[in-house]
Design a protein around this motif. Structure first.
Motif, mmCIF file in Angstrom:
data_model
loop_
_atom_site.group_PDB
_atom_site.id
_atom_site.type_symbol
_atom_site.label_atom_id
_atom_site.label_comp_id
_atom_site.label_asym_id
_atom_site.label_seq_id
_atom_site.Cartn_x
_atom_site.Cartn_y
_atom_site.Cartn_z
ATOM 1 N N ASP A 146 0.819 -1.204 0.000
ATOM 2 C CA ASP A 146 0.000 0.000 0.000
ATOM 3 C C ASP A 146 0.856 1.259 0.000
ATOM 4 O O ASP A 146 0.391 2.328 -0.332
ATOM 5 N N ARG A 147 2.105 1.142 0.369
ATOM 6 C CA ARG A 147 3.012 2.291 0.395
ATOM 7 C C ARG A 147 3.627 2.470 -0.985
ATOM 8 O O ARG A 147 4.151 1.532 -1.582
ATOM 9 N N LEU A 148 3.558 3.695 -1.481
ATOM 10 C CA LEU A 148 4.048 3.988 -2.826
ATOM 11 C C LEU A 148 5.062 5.123 -2.789
ATOM 12 O O LEU A 148 5.115 5.894 -1.836
ATOM 13 N N LEU A 149 5.835 5.190 -3.844
ATOM 14 C CA LEU A 149 6.743 6.305 -4.056
ATOM 15 C C LEU A 149 6.392 6.976 -5.379
ATOM 16 O O LEU A 149 6.237 6.295 -6.398
ATOM 17 N N ILE A 150 6.230 8.290 -5.356
ATOM 18 C CA ILE A 150 6.171 9.055 -6.600
ATOM 19 C C ILE A 150 7.606 9.441 -6.920
ATOM 20 O O ILE A 150 8.224 10.225 -6.192
ATOM 21 N N VAL A 151 8.156 8.859 -7.973
ATOM 22 C CA VAL A 151 9.557 9.090 -8.332
ATOM 23 C C VAL A 151 9.610 9.963 -9.585
ATOM 24 O O VAL A 151 9.123 9.570 -10.646
ATOM 25 N N VAL A 152 10.198 11.133 -9.448
ATOM 26 C CA VAL A 152 10.381 12.051 -10.568
ATOM 27 C C VAL A 152 11.852 12.046 -10.957
ATOM 28 O O VAL A 152 12.719 12.361 -10.131
ATOM 29 N N SER A 153 12.132 11.653 -12.182
ATOM 30 C CA SER A 153 13.510 11.622 -12.687
ATOM 31 C C SER A 153 13.746 12.865 -13.545
ATOM 32 O O SER A 153 13.146 13.010 -14.619
ATOM 33 N N VAL A 154 14.590 13.764 -13.051
ATOM 34 C CA VAL A 154 14.978 14.948 -13.818
ATOM 35 C C VAL A 154 16.285 14.592 -14.523
ATOM 36 O O VAL A 154 17.331 14.479 -13.875
ATOM 37 N N LEU A 155 16.228 14.388 -15.820
ATOM 38 C CA LEU A 155 17.360 13.803 -16.536
ATOM 39 C C LEU A 155 18.293 14.846 -17.146
ATOM 40 O O LEU A 155 19.450 14.949 -16.760
ATOM 41 N N GLU A 156 17.801 15.617 -18.096
ATOM 42 C CA GLU A 156 18.678 16.571 -18.765
ATOM 43 C C GLU A 156 17.860 17.716 -19.343
ATOM 44 O O GLU A 156 16.634 17.724 -19.266
ATOM 45 N N GLY A 157 18.561 18.682 -19.911
ATOM 46 C CA GLY A 157 17.914 19.813 -20.550
ATOM 47 C C GLY A 157 18.495 20.043 -21.928
ATOM 48 O O GLY A 157 19.532 19.476 -22.296
ATOM 49 N N ARG A 158 17.825 20.890 -22.699
ATOM 50 C CA ARG A 158 18.342 21.253 -24.025
ATOM 51 C C ARG A 158 17.843 22.648 -24.380
ATOM 52 O O ARG A 158 16.867 23.149 -23.825
ATOM 53 N N CYS A 159 18.581 23.270 -25.305
ATOM 54 C CA CYS A 159 18.243 24.621 -25.791
ATOM 55 C C CYS A 159 18.309 25.665 -24.681
ATOM 56 O O CYS A 159 17.462 26.566 -24.602
ATOM 57 N N PHE A 160 19.297 25.531 -23.787
ATOM 58 C CA PHE A 160 19.559 26.552 -22.782
ATOM 59 C C PHE A 160 20.720 27.420 -23.257
ATOM 60 O O PHE A 160 21.608 26.940 -23.970
ATOM 61 N N PRO A 161 20.755 28.692 -22.866
ATOM 62 C CA PRO A 161 21.942 29.505 -23.173
ATOM 63 C C PRO A 161 23.106 29.108 -22.267
ATOM 64 O O PRO A 161 22.896 28.603 -21.167
ATOM 65 N N LEU A 178 5.153 5.577 -10.478
ATOM 66 C CA LEU A 178 4.760 5.139 -9.139
ATOM 67 C C LEU A 178 5.449 3.820 -8.854
ATOM 68 O O LEU A 178 5.344 2.875 -9.640
ATOM 69 N N GLU A 179 6.159 3.740 -7.742
ATOM 70 C CA GLU A 179 6.850 2.520 -7.369
ATOM 71 C C GLU A 179 6.359 2.036 -6.019
ATOM 72 O O GLU A 179 6.012 2.838 -5.143
ATOM 73 N N THR A 180 6.336 0.721 -5.834
ATOM 74 C CA THR A 180 6.011 0.154 -4.529
ATOM 75 C C THR A 180 7.158 0.444 -3.573
ATOM 76 O O THR A 180 8.319 0.172 -3.879
ATOM 77 N N ASP A 181 6.830 1.008 -2.436
ATOM 78 C CA ASP A 181 7.849 1.422 -1.469
ATOM 79 C C ASP A 181 8.148 0.272 -0.517
ATOM 80 O O ASP A 181 7.423 0.033 0.443
ATOM 81 N N LEU A 182 9.232 -0.445 -0.788
ATOM 82 C CA LEU A 182 9.625 -1.550 0.082
ATOM 83 C C LEU A 182 10.549 -1.093 1.205
ATOM 84 O O LEU A 182 10.781 -1.799 2.166
ATOM 85 N N LYS A 183 11.087 0.098 1.041
ATOM 86 C CA LYS A 183 11.914 0.670 2.106
ATOM 87 C C LYS A 183 11.833 2.183 1.995
ATOM 88 O O LYS A 183 11.434 2.725 0.965
#
Length: 243
Positions: free
Chosen positions: A13-28, A139-144
């Motif tokens: 029942d325990r979940l993790l909302i995992v947001v992966s911020v990977l990279e960017g493009r077209c920045f000065p 969404l991942e199952t939170d085992l720890k």
């Protein structure tokens, strides 16, 4: 067997909302600055480490919040957003410059990992550049417990022992005083202030806001910005503008 099954149910029942911020493009390219992405959800804020402000910044960071399925369902009903704010950081002065933001819809997040997507920065300060960041969310199952995350749940009541005030001080006469340098309100004489408390005000969503605008009022041209505002202990507080 019944108890064993119950334990498995509670664990999954325990979940993790995992947001992966990977990279960017077209920045000065700004060699004197760094880039940071701050993610805000349910009043809690997480951030990537500062990276070089190049045209293709590499963030490669996962940010996570813990919650249960009941809380997830409630957040989806309320359309709670996950907001990613991009800042340019000046290491010499620690000043942060708001570059733009991305809003993720929690209702579309699945427990099956999807391919990351490119999101254009809204309200992009670099108007001559079509800056984008690549983000994945699952969404991942939170085992720890997560290493870098917050639990999205009600905080338990904590037992505190109030510091005794001398009899000559009338509690009714005590007024909050804003300590601007430290950024908090002090209630009572400094020698008796022992505890820190946080008051969080969350504006979840609103509807039919147009009914608040009189028909005789002419709105600014383009995309006018709106914001919620309240006064707390004599100080004005406003949230980030929205359209």
């Amino acid at each position: 067997m019944g108890r064993s099954g119950e334990m498995v149910s509670r664990a999954t029942d325990r979940l993790l909302i995992v947001v992966s911020v990977l990279e960017g493009r077209c920045f000065p390219k700004r060699p004197q600055h760094m880039l940071i992405v701050e993610a805000k959800f349910d009043g809690e804020r997480l951030a990537t480490d500062p990276v070089e402000h190049t045209d293709q910044p590499e963030f490669a960071t996962e940010l996570a919040w813990e919650l249960d399925r009941k809380a997830l369902h409630q957040h989806r009903l309320q359309r709670s957003p996950i907001k990613l704010q991009c800042f340019a950081l000046d290491p010499a002065t620690s000043a942060k410059e708001n570059i733009g933001y991305v809003v993720l819809d929690l209702r579309s997040v699945q427990e099956k990992r999807q391919a990351p997507k490119w999101y254009p920065l809204l309200s992009n300060k670099y108007s001559k550049f079509k800056s984008e960041i690549q983000v994945g969310v699952v969404l991942e199952t939170d085992l720890k417990a997560p290493v870098d995350g917050f639990k999205v749940r009600e905080a338990p009541l904590r037992e505190t022992k109030a510091s005794a005030l001398p009899s000559e001080i009338d509690p009714i006469s005590i007024l909050p005083v804003l300590n601007e340098e430290e950024g908090y309100h002090q209630i009572g004489p400094a020698q008796y202030c022992r505890d820190y408390f946080v008051l969080s005000v969350t504006v979840v969503f609103a509807t039919h806001l147009e009914q608040l605008v009189p028909s005789t009022m002419k709105l600014p041209e383009g995309r006018p910005e709106f914001f919620f505002y309240y006064s707390l202990l004599g100080n004005d507080v406003a949230n980030e503008p929205f359209f």
